[in-house]
Design a protein around this motif. Sequence first.
Motif, PDB file in Angstrom:
ATOM      1  N   UNK A 348       0.803  -1.233   0.000  1.00  0.00           N
ATOM      2  CA  UNK A 348       0.000   0.000   0.000  1.00  0.00           C
ATOM      3  C   UNK A 348       0.833   1.278   0.000  1.00  0.00           C
ATOM      4  N   UNK A 351       2.812   3.850  -3.708  1.00  0.00           N
ATOM      5  CA  UNK A 351       1.885   4.695  -4.478  1.00  0.00           C
ATOM      6  C   UNK A 351       2.615   5.929  -4.998  1.00  0.00           C
ATOM      7  N   UNK A 353       1.662   8.771  -5.536  1.00  0.00           N
ATOM      8  CA  UNK A 353       1.198  10.071  -5.016  1.00  0.00           C
ATOM      9  C   UNK A 353       2.082  10.578  -3.877  1.00  0.00           C
ATOM     10  N   UNK A 355       4.917  12.245  -2.210  1.00  0.00           N
ATOM     11  CA  UNK A 355       5.959  13.172  -2.654  1.00  0.00           C
ATOM     12  C   UNK A 355       6.612  13.905  -1.482  1.00  0.00           C
ATOM     13  N   UNK A 356       5.985  13.852  -0.317  1.00  0.00           N
ATOM     14  CA  UNK A 356       6.569  14.561   0.828  1.00  0.00           C
ATOM     15  C   UNK A 356       7.805  13.836   1.346  1.00  0.00           C
TER      16      UNK A 356
ATOM     17  N   UNK B  23       0.859   7.945  14.554  1.00  0.00           N
ATOM     18  CA  UNK B  23       1.701   8.436  13.445  1.00  0.00           C
ATOM     19  C   UNK B  23       0.855   9.174  12.415  1.00  0.00           C
ATOM     20  N   UNK B  27       0.894  13.062  10.630  1.00  0.00           N
ATOM     21  CA  UNK B  27       0.878  13.415   9.206  1.00  0.00           C
ATOM     22  C   UNK B  27      -0.318  14.308   8.871  1.00  0.00           C
ATOM     23  N   UNK B  47       1.483  17.340  -1.917  1.00  0.00           N
ATOM     24  CA  UNK B  47       2.486  16.336  -1.584  1.00  0.00           C
ATOM     25  C   UNK B  47       2.147  15.661  -0.260  1.00  0.00           C
ATOM     26  N   UNK B  48       1.761  16.477   0.699  1.00  0.00           N
ATOM     27  CA  UNK B  48       1.434  15.906   2.016  1.00  0.00           C
ATOM     28  C   UNK B  48       0.173  15.041   1.943  1.00  0.00           C
ATOM     29  N   UNK B  50      -0.725  13.306  -0.586  1.00  0.00           N
ATOM     30  CA  UNK B  50      -0.275  12.037  -1.183  1.00  0.00           C
ATOM     31  C   UNK B  50       0.326  11.127  -0.124  1.00  0.00           C
ATOM     32  N   UNK B  51       1.095  11.747   0.765  1.00  0.00           N
ATOM     33  CA  UNK B  51       1.729  10.977   1.851  1.00  0.00           C
ATOM     34  C   UNK B  51       0.662  10.437   2.806  1.00  0.00           C
ATOM     35  N   UNK B  53      -2.412   9.853   2.075  1.00  0.00           N
ATOM     36  CA  UNK B  53      -3.139   8.803   1.342  1.00  0.00           C
ATOM     37  C   UNK B  53      -2.396   7.464   1.443  1.00  0.00           C
ATOM     38  N   UNK B  54      -1.077   7.520   1.244  1.00  0.00           N
ATOM     39  CA  UNK B  54      -0.274   6.285   1.303  1.00  0.00           C
ATOM     40  C   UNK B  54      -0.290   5.710   2.716  1.00  0.00           C
ATOM     41  N   UNK B  55      -0.137   6.598   3.707  1.00  0.00           N
ATOM     42  CA  UNK B  55      -0.063   6.119   5.101  1.00  0.00           C
ATOM     43  C   UNK B  55      -1.408   5.527   5.545  1.00  0.00           C
ATOM     44  N   UNK B  90      -8.815  10.772  -2.132  1.00  0.00           N
ATOM     45  CA  UNK B  90      -8.378  10.914  -3.525  1.00  0.00           C
ATOM     46  C   UNK B  90      -9.099  12.061  -4.220  1.00  0.00           C
ATOM     47  N   UNK B  93      -7.472  15.148  -3.085  1.00  0.00           N
ATOM     48  CA  UNK B  93      -6.157  15.291  -3.734  1.00  0.00           C
ATOM     49  C   UNK B  93      -6.301  15.845  -5.143  1.00  0.00           C
ATOM     50  N   UNK B  94      -7.281  15.353  -5.877  1.00  0.00           N
ATOM     51  CA  UNK B  94      -7.470  15.832  -7.252  1.00  0.00           C
ATOM     52  C   UNK B  94      -7.936  17.275  -7.274  1.00  0.00           C
ATOM     53  N   UNK B  95      -8.785  17.618  -6.274  1.00  0.00           N
ATOM     54  CA  UNK B  95      -9.235  19.024  -6.205  1.00  0.00           C
ATOM     55  C   UNK B  95      -8.048  19.943  -5.960  1.00  0.00           C
ATOM     56  N   UNK B  97      -4.951  19.319  -6.713  1.00  0.00           N
ATOM     57  CA  UNK B  97      -4.128  19.286  -7.923  1.00  0.00           C
ATOM     58  C   UNK B  97      -4.716  20.211  -8.988  1.00  0.00           C
TER      59      UNK B  97
END
Lengths: 692, 133
Positions: A348, A351, A353, A355-356, B23, B27, B47-48, B50-51, B53-55, B90, B93-95, B97
Motif C-alpha cells: 500500500x 503509491x 502520489x 511526494x513529501x 503516526x 501526518x 504532496x502531504x 499524497x503521503x 493517502x499512502x499512510x 483521492x 487530492x485531485x481538487x 491538484x
Amino acid sequence: MNWLKRPLRAIFDRVESMLDAVFGAQHNPLAQLGALGWYLFWLITASGIYLFVFFDTGVTQAYESIESISRDQWWAGGIMRSIHRYASDALVLVAFVHLLREFALDRMRGVRWFAWITGLLLVGFIYVCGITGYWMVWDQLAQYVALTTSRWLDVIPIFAEPISRNFLSNTELSGRFFTLMVYIHIAAPLLMLLFMWVHIQRYNHARVNPTRPLMIATTVAFVALSLLMPALSQAPANLDQLAASVGLDWFYIPLYPLVDTLGGVTLWGLVIGIFVVFAALPWVPPLRRAQPAVVHLDNCNGCARCFADCPFSAITMQPRSDGSGFTEEAVVDPDLCVSCGICVGACPTATPFRRATALVPGIELPESSIADLRERVEKLCAGGPGGPPRILAFRCAHGAAVESVPGADVAVIDVPCTGMVPPSFLDLIVTRRMAAGVLLAGCRESECHQRLGVRWTEARVAAERDPYLRDRVPRDRVAVSWASPAQKSVRARAIRNFATALAGLDPALPRSATGSHAPWRDAARRLARPLRWAIQLLVAVGIGTLIVRYSDSPAITLRGADEAIVTLSFSHAGRLKEECRKLTPEEIARLEPNMRRPRDCPRARWPVYVELELNGKLVYRGEHLPAGIWDDGPSSLFERFAVPAGAQHLTARLRDSERDSGFDFSNTATVELVPGQSLVVGFRASDGFSFR
Amino acid sequence: MASVEWRPEFATGIADVDHEHRELIGWINQTLAAAGDTAGDPGKVGDLLGEVFARISAHFALEEHIMSARRYDQFAEHKRDHEHLLDDIRDIMDDVEAAGGPVEERFSARLSEWFGAQFRTHDARFHQRMPGA
C-alpha cells in the motif's frame, strides 16, 4: 538447452492457443495439468477404494474376484475398475506432458528446482503404484509383470535369494508375497499423496483442483470410456504354462521388454542415468537471477499483503526486529524469491502520489525500484512534440511484444510482471490524464509465467483483491491484454482495438466509474459454440482412444510358438568350510569373558557350482557364492532357457563342497515338453535334483 | 485550522493499530497546517495529501489484515468505510491538484469525522469483540 526448449515451446504455444479457442483460457486443460493430476489421483483413489471392498486378496481368488467385479456388476464395479485403469494411464500421460511443458517453458530452473525434483520423484511413485496394481489382477499381464519385475530387482544384490523364486510354479506360488504387493499398492499412493503435498509446498495458492467444468467433463469422459471400452483382465496367470505373447500397458511398462533385451543391470543404469540427467536440468545452465525483493522496515507496518500475494511463498511474516510499535514485519527468503515484483504491486505504500518523502515502499525490487517506475512514467507521459502518448503500456517480460500500431501511439515500460504495477499508478495516469489509457500487457492468460500475476492484476483492477484500483478510475481507459511471446497478432489486435475504443470515449473524464469494474479487453476470437463442443468431443475421443489403444496393446512375444521354458533354480547352502571344533580351556580363557564359548564354529560356506546339460550340450555352468557378509547364507540361482518343445534329455550336476572336480549331486531325466510348458529344474540337498 | 489530537478513547488496545493511529495524526496535522498556511507553497499540500493517502492506505491494510486474521464479523462493513474514506481523500487530492485549494475545511471535516465516529463505533466495537486484541 535452448535448442530443445525453443521448438518445444513453439509447439506448446500453438497447441495451447488452439485449446484456448476451443475450451476458453479458463478451462484450457493444458494450463492445468498439475491440477488435473491431482484430480486423477482422487478418481483413482475413490475407484480403488470401491474395488478393494470386493477384491479378494488371496492369490488364488484374486483373478476370480476381479472377474466378478468386472462382469457381474459391470454397471458399478466394472465402471470403477475401468476408471481405475484408464485414469491411472491418463495420470502417466498428464505427468509426462506436465514435465515436458515445464521444461519447454523453462520453469524448472531457479527456485522452481524443488517442484521439478519432487515431480520427478512423483513419477517414480506413479510407476510403483501402477506396477503393483497390475500385479494384483493375477492375469497373464500380472504374471509377466511379476516375473519381469522380480528379475529386474534380482540384479540388485540385496536379496538373500532371488525374488523370482516366488514364481517358479503354481504350487510354489507364495501367497504372502502376493499380500505384500497389496500392502505396497495401498502404501505407495499414501506416500505419493504426501509427496504431492510436498511438491506444491513452495507455491502460494497452488492449484490442486481443475475448474469445475473440466472436472465434470473428465469424469463423464471416463465413465463413457468405461462403458464403451471396459477394461478387462487377460487370461488367468499360469506359472506352469507360459503364454506366447502378452498385451502390455505401454504407459506403465514400456521399459519391461528391455529387461530381456538389455539385461537388468543395463536397464537400471539407463533408468538411473535418465533420472540423473533430468534431475540436473534445473542447473544446466543455472538461472541468472535478478536481485531478490528487499523490505524497507521504515515503510512496512506488517500488513501482510505482500505475504498474501507472493506466488512462491518467498515472504513470511515474522516478529518485528526494529523495535518499532508494530508486531510483525515481512521477511523475504532470497532463495525463494523470483523477483517478479508482485509483492511491490501489493504494497500500500508503493503509491506514486507520495511526494513529501522519498518514494520507498515497504518492499521493492532493487533492480526495478518503484521510484524509478514513477520516473519512467512521468518521462514517457511528458510526451514528445505530439504531446503525451495515447496509451502507456506496462509490458510483462514474458509476454508478447508491445509496439505502436497506426493510430495508436504507445509508450512502453517493461516490468517483470504486470502484477508489479500498483493500481495507484493506473489511478495516477488515467485520472491525471497523463495518457488516454493504460494497457497492462501480460503473458498468456491461461498460464502466467509468474503463476499469479495475471490473476492478481485482474482481481486488483476489478476491485476484488487488495489493493483495489479505485472506483473513480474509469475502467474503459484501463485495458488488459494477455498474450504469450508467440501471440504477436493477438497483442497487435488488442492495441489497435483499444486505441479505437479510446478514440470513441468522451474526452471529459468521468470522476467515478459507473457500473462494471471489468477492464477493457479485446473480445477473444472464439469459435461458434456448436463447433467448440464438437472439437471438445473430438479432443476427448482422441485422448480416450490413445489411452484405450495403449493400455493393453500392442502385445509382445514372450516365446516362440514351439518353445518351452526350462528354469534352473535353487537356493542351497554349500557345506561349511570348517567343521566345529571344541576349544581348549586355555583358548577359552584367552577370550573376552562375554565371548567365551565351548566350541568354535566358523560360518563360511563353500560356493555352489552347478551345470546343466540339454541333450548332451552344456547350456549353463556357474559358481554361486554364499549370500551374507560372512559368506554363511545360501547360494541361489534363477535362470531360464527357451528350449524347443518335444523330448529333451536333461542332466544337472552340482558341487557344494571343498572338492575342485567332480560333483556331489547329479541327476538326469528325459521329459516331453509341450509348447509353453514351464519345467523347473530344482534342487534340494535332501532330494537332489528334481524335474517338475 | 484545528488539529486532530490523540484521545484515550481512540485507543483500540491493538498495539500496531494504536501506534499507527498516532503516526497518522502527526501526518494529518502537518497537512492541515500546510493547508492553513495561505502564504505557504500550494504544492506542498498536495504532496502531504499524497503521503497521508499512502499512510492511511497502509494503515487500513494492517487493520484489515488483523480483522481478517481474527475473523471479525463486521469486517466487510469496516472495509467498505475504509474504501469510502480513501475515495474521499483521492477526490480531495485531485481538487488540490486541479485548483490548488482551498481544501482544508473538507479535509479536516472528513478526517475528524473518521477519527471521531470511526473510533467510537467500528474500532471500539472491534476491540470489544476481540478480547485480548
